[in-house]
Design a protein around this motif. Structure first.
Motif, PDB file in Angstrom:
ATOM      1  N   PHE A 384       0.830  -1.202   0.000  1.00  0.00           N
ATOM      2  CA  PHE A 384       0.000   0.000   0.000  1.00  0.00           C
ATOM      3  C   PHE A 384       0.868   1.257   0.000  1.00  0.00           C
ATOM      4  O   PHE A 384       0.449   2.305  -0.490  1.00  0.00           O
ATOM      5  CB  PHE A 384      -0.917   0.009   1.223  1.00  0.00           C
ATOM      6  N   VAL A 385       2.054   1.149   0.562  1.00  0.00           N
ATOM      7  CA  VAL A 385       2.982   2.279   0.584  1.00  0.00           C
ATOM      8  C   VAL A 385       3.694   2.414  -0.758  1.00  0.00           C
ATOM      9  O   VAL A 385       3.708   3.488  -1.366  1.00  0.00           O
ATOM     10  CB  VAL A 385       4.006   2.134   1.725  1.00  0.00           C
ATOM     11  N   HIS A 386       4.295   1.312  -1.249  1.00  0.00           N
ATOM     12  CA  HIS A 386       5.071   1.460  -2.485  1.00  0.00           C
ATOM     13  C   HIS A 386       4.182   1.794  -3.679  1.00  0.00           C
ATOM     14  O   HIS A 386       4.620   2.487  -4.603  1.00  0.00           O
ATOM     15  CB  HIS A 386       5.979   0.257  -2.745  1.00  0.00           C
ATOM     16  N   GLN A 387       2.934   1.355  -3.665  1.00  0.00           N
ATOM     17  CA  GLN A 387       2.036   1.740  -4.755  1.00  0.00           C
ATOM     18  C   GLN A 387       1.812   3.246  -4.761  1.00  0.00           C
ATOM     19  O   GLN A 387       1.795   3.883  -5.826  1.00  0.00           O
ATOM     20  CB  GLN A 387       0.700   1.008  -4.615  1.00  0.00           C
ATOM     21  N   ARG A 388       1.649   3.825  -3.592  1.00  0.00           N
ATOM     22  CA  ARG A 388       1.435   5.269  -3.514  1.00  0.00           C
ATOM     23  C   ARG A 388       2.681   6.052  -3.916  1.00  0.00           C
ATOM     24  O   ARG A 388       2.580   7.104  -4.548  1.00  0.00           O
ATOM     25  CB  ARG A 388       0.980   5.638  -2.105  1.00  0.00           C
ATOM     26  N   VAL A 389       3.841   5.527  -3.552  1.00  0.00           N
ATOM     27  CA  VAL A 389       5.078   6.185  -3.968  1.00  0.00           C
ATOM     28  C   VAL A 389       5.180   6.178  -5.496  1.00  0.00           C
ATOM     29  O   VAL A 389       5.437   7.219  -6.128  1.00  0.00           O
ATOM     30  CB  VAL A 389       6.307   5.496  -3.347  1.00  0.00           C
TER      31      VAL A 389
END
Length: 403
Positions: A384-389
């Motif tokens: 969920f974090v790396h997708q947003r990055v």
């Protein structure tokens, strides 16, 4: 509005209007100011990000903690568990060996090595190096009972994509037979050393143990406390044997792991170690790097750069990023070691990584524009974090996220 929905909309408008063909992939200050909130919402203690532009590493940062209990900070020396981002790096080694004429991409693996744990099935004879690197071996990802279960294809090789870590381990044993070296010895000699990836290893030692992140449960997991650190625990048990032998884990080949297995079983908690593959460097999943080192590897995949004598040729690089099998209905393609997806600006190559449900990673590159980004995390909800990055810096809402 829930947490996930709220964070999904954080930069939707910015991403939708971003000039992705010419803009930088370095995260802007506005997004970086929000990153700690995103990490907290998804219980991801630590993140490392590095960016490639113009075929060179131009930016890298660490955020948060390597371990939520000790609260040690992520810094430039922090080593992450790369999980399946191990596969493209190993694929690069195979291309080096192929260009040297030491292995053929379309040769059956059994020509080079046939491990005892392979089953007796005619499809086994058909599996090639190319099948492994494009995931068309028909083999399972991992056997449930590797100590007793023979490895056989589920479908005829070359006919369907079946993502398989087992296939990469078999190919790793082939490389052992060809080079006479362990996996890590080959990687250090052919790639890590020449590329200056001094903080990269497929194995384990005291220094890596001290600098490696700990994995943490997903934000919605019901259990409290630290989860089992599977690779760390397996390696720690094996390291005690390695120290007694006077032979470092980095030098172990499959026969060393076979010989050590009874001793490691006596040291490890029940069920942690079941077969030699659990205590051997793993081409599919055990790579550890800093984000800077992985970004240095991404540089090697960029088009139009001047290449050193040890690097693969431009033609070999193009083959790695060329679709290798055409299957109806797929929106992504398989290259050799990498996946590809078409964007409005052209093709990108990418790979994700997930180990033990507590490490989630992603790397993506645009070879023609010489840019890329790698995001490494130590949380089960790290995707969920790396997708947003990636959405924030590239402007792309990749279909690969739905795989």
């Amino acid at each position: 509005m829930g947490i996930a929905a709220a964070l999904s909309s954080t930069r939707a408008s910015a991403a939708s209007c971003k000039d992705t063909a010419s803009s930088s992939w370095i995260p802007d200050d506005t997004f970086l100011a929000e990153l700690s909130r995103i990490m907290q919402a998804f219980a991801v203690p630590g993140v490392g990000i590095a960016v490639v532009e113009g075929g060179a590493v131009v930016w890298s940062r660490g955020f948060g903690m390597t371990n939520a209990k000790t609260r040690m900070r992520v810094d430039t020396h922090t080593v992450f568990e790369d999980a399946s981002l191990s596969k493209p790096v190993f694929a690069y080694l195979l291309m080096q060996l192929a260009e040297q004429g030491r292995i053929a991409l379309d040769a059956p693996l059994v020509r080079y090595r046939r491990p005892d744990y392979l089953g007796d099935h005619p499809w086994v004879e058909l599996i090639t190096v190319r099948d492994v690197l494009r995931h068309t071996t028909g083999l399972p990802n991992w056997r449930e009972l590797p100590a007793t279960e023979k490895l056989v294809p589920m479908v005829k090789p070359g006919t369907r994509i079946n993502y398989s870590g087992e296939a990469f381990v078999w190919l790793q044993l082939v490389v052992e037979a060809i080079t006479g070296q362990s996996l890590d010895e080959s990687m250090q000699a052919y790639l890590f050393g020449p590329a200056g990836m001094k903080d990269s290893s497929y194995t384990w030692n005291t220094d890596l143990a001290a600098r490696s992140v700990f994995g943490h449960r997903a934000h919605d997991h019901v259990d409290a406390g630290m989860p089992p650190q599977v690779l760390r625990e397996q390696w720690s048990a094996a390291q005690r044997v390695a120290e007694r032998w006077g032979k470092p884990l980095s030098a172990w080949k499959y026969e060393d792991a076979e010989r050590a297995l009874p001793e490691v079983l006596a040291l490890a908690r029940p069920g942690l170690v079941t077969w030699p593959g659990d205590i051997l460097a793993n081409a599919a999943a055990s790579l550890r790097t800093t984000v800077q080192d992985y970004a240095a590897f991404l540089c090697l995949m960029m088009a139009g750069r001047q290449r050193a004598s040890w690097e693969i040729s431009e033609a070999a690089r193009e083959i790695m990023l060329t679709p290798q099998i055409s299957l109806p209905g797929r929106w992504t393609e398989k290259g050799l070691g990498w996946n590809m997806e078409q964007t409005r600006d052209g093709p990108v190559f990418y790979h994700s990584g997930s180990n033990s449900g507590i490490f989630k990673n992603f790397a993506i590159g645009d070879a023609q524009r010489g840019r890329g980004i790698v995001v490494l995390t130590n949380g089960g909800s790290g995707s969920f974090v790396h997708q947003r990055v990636v959405r924030a810096v590239t402007g792309y809402d990749l279909l690969s996220y739905d795989l």
